[in-house]
Design a protein around this motif. Structure first.
Motif, PDB file in Angstrom:
ATOM      1  N   TYR A   1      39.909  43.457  35.953  1.00 61.43           N
ATOM      2  CA  TYR A   1      39.233  44.691  36.363  1.00 61.43           C
ATOM      3  C   TYR A   1      38.284  44.369  37.510  1.00 61.43           C
ATOM      4  N   ALA A   2      38.306  45.178  38.573  1.00 62.49           N
ATOM      5  CA  ALA A   2      37.421  44.988  39.721  1.00 62.49           C
ATOM      6  C   ALA A   2      36.126  45.757  39.503  1.00 62.49           C
ATOM      7  N   VAL A   3      35.010  45.033  39.430  1.00 63.13           N
ATOM      8  CA  VAL A   3      33.731  45.644  39.067  1.00 63.13           C
ATOM      9  C   VAL A   3      33.038  46.274  40.265  1.00 63.13           C
ATOM     10  N   ASP A   4      32.743  45.476  41.288  1.00 63.69           N
ATOM     11  CA  ASP A   4      31.846  45.961  42.337  1.00 63.69           C
ATOM     12  C   ASP A   4      32.336  45.650  43.748  1.00 63.69           C
ATOM     13  N   GLY A   5      33.589  45.367  43.892  1.00 66.41           N
ATOM     14  CA  GLY A   5      34.132  45.109  45.224  1.00 66.41           C
ATOM     15  C   GLY A   5      35.633  44.946  45.136  1.00 66.41           C
ATOM     16  N   PRO A   6      36.344  45.267  46.211  1.00 66.06           N
ATOM     17  CA  PRO A   6      37.797  45.088  46.194  1.00 66.06           C
ATOM     18  C   PRO A   6      38.171  43.621  46.271  1.00 66.06           C
TER      19      PRO A   6
ATOM     20  N   GLU B   1      41.149  47.818  44.107  1.00 62.73           N
ATOM     21  CA  GLU B   1      39.924  48.490  44.524  1.00 62.73           C
ATOM     22  C   GLU B   1      38.918  48.540  43.380  1.00 62.73           C
ATOM     23  N   ILE B   2      37.670  48.834  43.714  1.00 57.27           N
ATOM     24  CA  ILE B   2      36.621  48.954  42.699  1.00 57.27           C
ATOM     25  C   ILE B   2      37.063  49.953  41.620  1.00 57.27           C
ATOM     26  N   GLY B   3      36.942  49.541  40.361  1.00 55.71           N
ATOM     27  CA  GLY B   3      37.276  50.412  39.245  1.00 55.71           C
ATOM     28  C   GLY B   3      38.728  50.390  38.822  1.00 55.71           C
ATOM     29  N   GLU B   4      39.560  49.586  39.488  1.00 55.16           N
ATOM     30  CA  GLU B   4      40.963  49.489  39.105  1.00 55.16           C
ATOM     31  C   GLU B   4      41.202  48.279  38.209  1.00 55.16           C
ATOM     32  N   SER B   5      42.243  48.375  37.380  1.00 56.85           N
ATOM     33  CA  SER B   5      42.649  47.284  36.509  1.00 56.85           C
ATOM     34  C   SER B   5      44.004  46.762  36.957  1.00 56.85           C
TER      35      SER B   5
ATOM     36  N   PRO C   1      38.285  40.164  50.564  1.00 56.75           N
ATOM     37  CA  PRO C   1      38.480  40.602  51.943  1.00 56.75           C
ATOM     38  C   PRO C   1      37.231  41.145  52.610  1.00 56.75           C
ATOM     39  N   THR C   2      36.096  41.154  51.910  1.00 57.86           N
ATOM     40  CA  THR C   2      34.858  41.687  52.462  1.00 57.86           C
ATOM     41  C   THR C   2      33.892  40.543  52.762  1.00 57.86           C
TER      42      THR C   2
ATOM     43  N   HIS D   1      31.743  39.676  45.336  1.00 55.53           N
ATOM     44  CA  HIS D   1      32.220  40.668  44.385  1.00 55.53           C
ATOM     45  C   HIS D   1      32.498  40.014  43.038  1.00 55.53           C
ATOM     46  N   THR D   2      32.628  40.876  42.022  1.00 54.99           N
ATOM     47  CA  THR D   2      32.770  40.432  40.637  1.00 54.99           C
ATOM     48  C   THR D   2      33.977  41.097  39.999  1.00 54.99           C
ATOM     49  N   GLY D   3      34.690  40.342  39.188  1.00 54.61           N
ATOM     50  CA  GLY D   3      35.782  40.885  38.391  1.00 54.61           C
ATOM     51  C   GLY D   3      35.639  40.434  36.945  1.00 54.61           C
TER      52      GLY D   3
END
Length: 242
Positions: free
Chosen positions: A178-183, A199-203, A217-218, A222-224
């Protein structure tokens, strides 16, 4: 092993209400493991599942009760483990509680009386985000876990801006994330020719033994959240994409 990485938006999945107060959306069902979004709309009855729950609190706050006298606070960012056949209930707080969890075994829920609770060793365990321990090292990723001895390895994975992990696979494990706060972007396939963007919020689900590497890529960290279901080896680092 061949196969594609699958990505879903949790909000797009069908909802079920196995009992009053609890709404479930199954994001993936692979072998004996389901990745499920649990939403607690009101205080639930006491209930029990055959399998275990390995959860991460996506949002909100509330409590999880183990008997009439015992309950523990849970809030966004906490990790939760409920052993198999543990009687428990959720108690709502001011903000709606949402838990993303791997649930093992039979999906059925059985409502019971609180008086059935007898096993003090089968209590839910809560670990806060500041109390994780390092696990499963790979280049350019920081992996930490709340329950290092558990049968399902839950991890918080952090990657610096622009970071690319080394090529690796996860053995025979069923792998959900799950993507928490960044793609993030995960490269895979011969010479890394395929890429899945989360993307953020996707599993997402990665097939067993699929060689891949995770990239940010940013230019910001970011965290997953990751679940590896099966057992060691959790991570197999390799030289390249084939």
């Amino acid at each position: 092993m061949s196969g594609d990485i699958r990505v879903v938006d949790p909000t797009d999945r069908d909802r079920t209400e196995p009992m009053a107060g609890l709404v479930e959306q199954t994001l993936f069902h692979v072998a004996d493991y389901r990745l499920v979004l649990l939403r607690i709309d009101e205080n639930t009855p006491w209930y029990v599942r055959e399998g275990a729950i390995y959860g991460w609190v996506r949002s909100g706050q509330g409590r999880i009760g183990h008997n009439e006298e015992q309950s523990e606070a849970i809030e966004a960012g906490d990790f939760l483990y409920v052993p198999p056949t543990t009687v428990h209930r959720y108690i709502t707080g001011v903000d709606q509680l949402e838990i993303l969890a791997v649930v093992t075994g039979d999906p059925d829920i059985t409502q019971v009386a609180a008086s059935m609770i007898t096993d003090e060793d089968a209590e839910p365990a809560i670990v806060g985000s500041d109390d994780l321990v390092p696990t499963a090292e790979s280049p350019n990723l920081n992996r930490e876990t709340p329950f290092p001895e558990a049968a399902v390895l839950m991890m918080r994975v952090q990657a610096a801006g622009g970071a690319a992990a080394g090529w690796h696979n996860h053995g025979d494990n069923v792998y959900f994330g799950y993507a928490v706060d960044g793609p993030s972007e995960t490269e895979y396939g011969p010479v890394g020719e395929n890429s899945a963007r989360i993307e953020i919020g996707e599993s997402f689900h990665v097939p067993p033994r699929l060689i891949h590497r995770d990239t940010n890529p940013t230019d910001t960290a970011h965290t997953g959240i990751i679940w590896l279901c099966g057992g060691e080896p959790w991570v197999v680092n390799v030289e390249g994409s084939e």
